[in-house]
Design a protein around this motif. Sequence first.
Motif, short mmCIF file in Angstrom:
data_model
loop_
_atom_site.label_atom_id
_atom_site.label_comp_id
_atom_site.label_asym_id
_atom_site.label_seq_id
_atom_site.Cartn_x
_atom_site.Cartn_y
_atom_site.Cartn_z
N ALA A 154 0.86 -1.19 0.00
CA ALA A 154 0.00 0.00 0.00
C ALA A 154 0.89 1.24 0.00
O ALA A 154 1.46 1.63 1.02
CB ALA A 154 -0.93 0.00 1.21
N LYS B 270 0.58 4.38 -0.08
CA LYS B 270 0.36 5.61 0.69
C LYS B 270 1.17 5.62 2.00
O LYS B 270 1.50 6.70 2.49
CB LYS B 270 -1.13 5.83 0.98
CG LYS B 270 -1.72 5.04 2.12
CD LYS B 270 -3.08 5.63 2.52
CE LYS B 270 -3.65 4.98 3.76
NZ LYS B 270 -4.23 3.64 3.53
N ASP C 164 -0.64 -1.56 -4.19
CA ASP C 164 -1.95 -0.96 -3.97
C ASP C 164 -1.79 0.55 -4.06
O ASP C 164 -1.08 1.15 -3.25
CB ASP C 164 -2.45 -1.42 -2.58
CG ASP C 164 -3.56 -0.56 -2.00
OD1 ASP C 164 -4.12 0.30 -2.72
OD2 ASP C 164 -3.87 -0.74 -0.81
N ARG D 60 -15.66 -3.53 -1.81
CA ARG D 60 -15.13 -3.26 -0.46
C ARG D 60 -16.24 -3.39 0.57
O ARG D 60 -17.23 -2.66 0.54
CB ARG D 60 -14.54 -1.84 -0.42
CG ARG D 60 -14.20 -1.32 0.95
CD ARG D 60 -12.73 -1.41 1.29
NE ARG D 60 -12.44 -0.69 2.53
CZ ARG D 60 -11.54 0.27 2.62
NH1 ARG D 60 -10.84 0.66 1.57
NH2 ARG D 60 -11.31 0.85 3.78
N HIS E 88 -10.82 -3.56 4.96
CA HIS E 88 -9.66 -3.09 5.73
C HIS E 88 -10.05 -3.07 7.20
O HIS E 88 -11.01 -2.41 7.57
CB HIS E 88 -9.21 -1.70 5.28
CG HIS E 88 -7.81 -1.37 5.71
ND1 HIS E 88 -7.43 -1.37 7.03
CD2 HIS E 88 -6.70 -1.05 5.00
CE1 HIS E 88 -6.13 -1.06 7.11
NE2 HIS E 88 -5.67 -0.86 5.89
N SER F 269 -5.86 0.27 10.78
CA SER F 269 -4.41 0.15 10.81
C SER F 269 -3.91 -0.27 12.18
O SER F 269 -4.49 0.08 13.20
CB SER F 269 -3.76 1.47 10.40
OG SER F 269 -2.47 1.22 9.86
N GLY G 193 -4.97 -4.15 4.48
CA GLY G 193 -3.80 -3.85 5.30
C GLY G 193 -4.11 -4.09 6.76
O GLY G 193 -4.94 -4.94 7.10
N GLY G 194 -3.45 -3.34 7.63
CA GLY G 194 -3.71 -3.47 9.06
C GLY G 194 -2.66 -4.27 9.80
O GLY G 194 -2.66 -4.30 11.04
N GLU H 221 -2.79 -6.27 1.53
CA GLU H 221 -2.29 -4.94 1.15
C GLU H 221 -1.55 -4.27 2.31
O GLU H 221 -1.98 -3.23 2.81
CB GLU H 221 -3.47 -4.03 0.76
CG GLU H 221 -4.39 -4.57 -0.32
CD GLU H 221 -5.71 -3.79 -0.40
OE1 GLU H 221 -5.93 -2.84 0.40
OE2 GLU H 221 -6.52 -4.13 -1.27
N PRO H 222 -0.44 -4.85 2.75
CA PRO H 222 0.27 -4.23 3.87
C PRO H 222 0.92 -2.90 3.49
O PRO H 222 1.60 -2.80 2.48
CB PRO H 222 1.34 -5.27 4.23
CG PRO H 222 1.52 -6.07 2.98
CD PRO H 222 0.22 -6.05 2.24
N GLY H 223 0.69 -1.88 4.30
CA GLY H 223 1.40 -0.62 4.16
C GLY H 223 2.41 -0.51 5.27
O GLY H 223 3.62 -0.63 5.09
N ARG H 224 1.88 -0.35 6.48
CA ARG H 224 2.72 -0.19 7.67
C ARG H 224 3.76 -1.31 7.83
O ARG H 224 4.94 -1.04 8.07
CB ARG H 224 1.81 -0.16 8.90
CG ARG H 224 2.53 0.02 10.23
CD ARG H 224 1.55 -0.05 11.39
NE ARG H 224 0.48 0.94 11.27
CZ ARG H 224 0.60 2.23 11.57
NH1 ARG H 224 1.73 2.71 12.02
NH2 ARG H 224 -0.42 3.05 11.44
N TYR I 292 3.88 6.14 7.43
CA TYR I 292 3.08 7.31 7.81
C TYR I 292 3.92 8.35 8.57
O TYR I 292 3.40 9.05 9.44
CB TYR I 292 1.85 6.89 8.62
CG TYR I 292 1.03 5.83 7.89
CD1 TYR I 292 0.35 6.15 6.72
CD2 TYR I 292 1.00 4.50 8.31
CE1 TYR I 292 -0.36 5.20 6.02
CE2 TYR I 292 0.29 3.53 7.62
CZ TYR I 292 -0.40 3.89 6.47
OH TYR I 292 -1.10 2.95 5.78
C1 LIG Z 1 -4.15 2.51 4.03
C2 LIG Z 1 -4.56 1.30 3.28
C3 LIG Z 1 -3.79 0.14 3.33
C4 LIG Z 1 -2.57 -0.02 4.21
O1 LIG Z 1 -2.93 -0.09 5.54
P1 LIG Z 1 -1.86 -0.46 6.68
O2 LIG Z 1 -2.64 -0.39 7.94
O3 LIG Z 1 -0.78 0.57 6.59
O4 LIG Z 1 -1.34 -1.81 6.39
C5 LIG Z 1 -4.21 -0.95 2.56
N1 LIG Z 1 -5.32 -0.88 1.81
C6 LIG Z 1 -6.08 0.23 1.73
C7 LIG Z 1 -7.27 0.22 0.86
C8 LIG Z 1 -5.74 1.35 2.47
O5 LIG Z 1 -6.52 2.44 2.42
#
Ligand SMILES: *Cc1c(COP(=O)(O)O)cnc(C)c1O
Length: 405
Positions: A46, A48, A68, A141, A183, A186, A219-220, A258-261, A356
């Motif tokens: 992810a 962002k 993502d 979603r 989702h 986070s 994510g999360g 979809e891992p971001g963190r 972030y």
């Molecule tokens: C922000 C976001 C993520 C990433 O979330 P994390 O908690 O950072 O893993 C993944 N998918 C979507 C759609 C998001 O908006």
Amino acid sequence: MHNHHNALRVATELQPAAPVTLVRPDAALDAARFFASAFPGKSFYAVKANPSPHLIETLWEGGIRHFDVASIAEVRLVRGLLPQAVLAFMHPVKAEEAIAEAYHVHGVRIFSLDTHEELAKIVRSCATDGVPAADLTLCVRLKVSSGYSKLSLASKFGIGVADAPALLLAARQAADALGICFHVGSQAMSPAAYADALAFVRAAIVEAGVTVDVIDVGGGFPSRYPGMEPPSLETYFAVIERAYESLPISYSAELWCEPGRALSADYASVLVRVEKRRGEELYINDGAYGSLFDAAHVEWRYPVKLVRADASQAEPMDFAFYGPTCDDMDHMKGPFELPADVKAGDYIEIGQLGAYGQAMRTGFNGFTNGDTVIVTDAPMASLIPMGGEAVVPANVVPLGVAARV
Ligand SMILES: *Cc1c(COP(=O)(O)O)cnc(C)c1O
């Protein structure tokens, strides 16, 4: 970017007057390799959480092939860096121009949606000379609870389970592959978040009676911060895999996340300087409008370390931070635990800011970022297994904030 051994070398050699971003490509590589090998499906980074081109390329090198993206600028960024990457446009409310450019110019075939209006928009924008696209993967979603997470994502997006079947049926008509995504919020502190969400997914599939090809758990996935000690990521993966395998979906279905963190937190920390001390408050040169937005606005705590050539012998005590702008809100409550003799002129390393942190920096009041340098020591904390053992910094106190599995 220059290479340094660690924060102390940077402080000694550069004596920086502006905050310096310390990046750890090895930590990002470890995270990428871990998700690529241990998650029982495909991992979409992810973007962002941290859109740094260097990070994106490092994750690719570590085996992440899917991304993502949530805005046309993120689509262009990743496509420009990685022509072969698979991009998924997972913002449920997109501009038609953005959908059209993503599909026709950048080869994006995966889109998320949570309304019939968005479905119509996607179908319209991806058509060629009035002929609908036949190669779309459409992910509906679902709204799920953020009850286990530190940052809620439950109110803005997602269709409720009662309304989902009609939208799933409509999306099925327009899609080559149909997915369900959600989702859990986070920094989900328990794998139960995913088990509960997948129970909603099951209900929606049964009610709609459609064939589903993709389950995207979003994510999360957590990282490690002071006062937040989640179970191992392997535990999350095992819970997700078990719930996924019991879903009534096609044999050829795919599991995505979809891992971001979790892919970016360990990648960066920030070296700041104390400009003034007032009792238990330290005035530092980065803050709420810089890389510490979450520390200010959701009272997120980050690991901190005094960076001095001669280690302080003083007892630790709790500090709060003020950032450099003239705004009272530029305040980070913490507590941040540092030796009691911290003083103006000292440097502090603030860890786990790869997620972030840099991504939310502004130039408000003229305080912009300083240099970015590479360091080669281990991250200040990590939930990613490195050589089998995760790193626990001394000032991360397990508080048992969430149910352990
Ligand atoms: C922000 C976001 C993520 C990433 O979330 P994390 O908690 O950072 O893993 C993944 N998918 C979507 C759609 C998001 O908006």
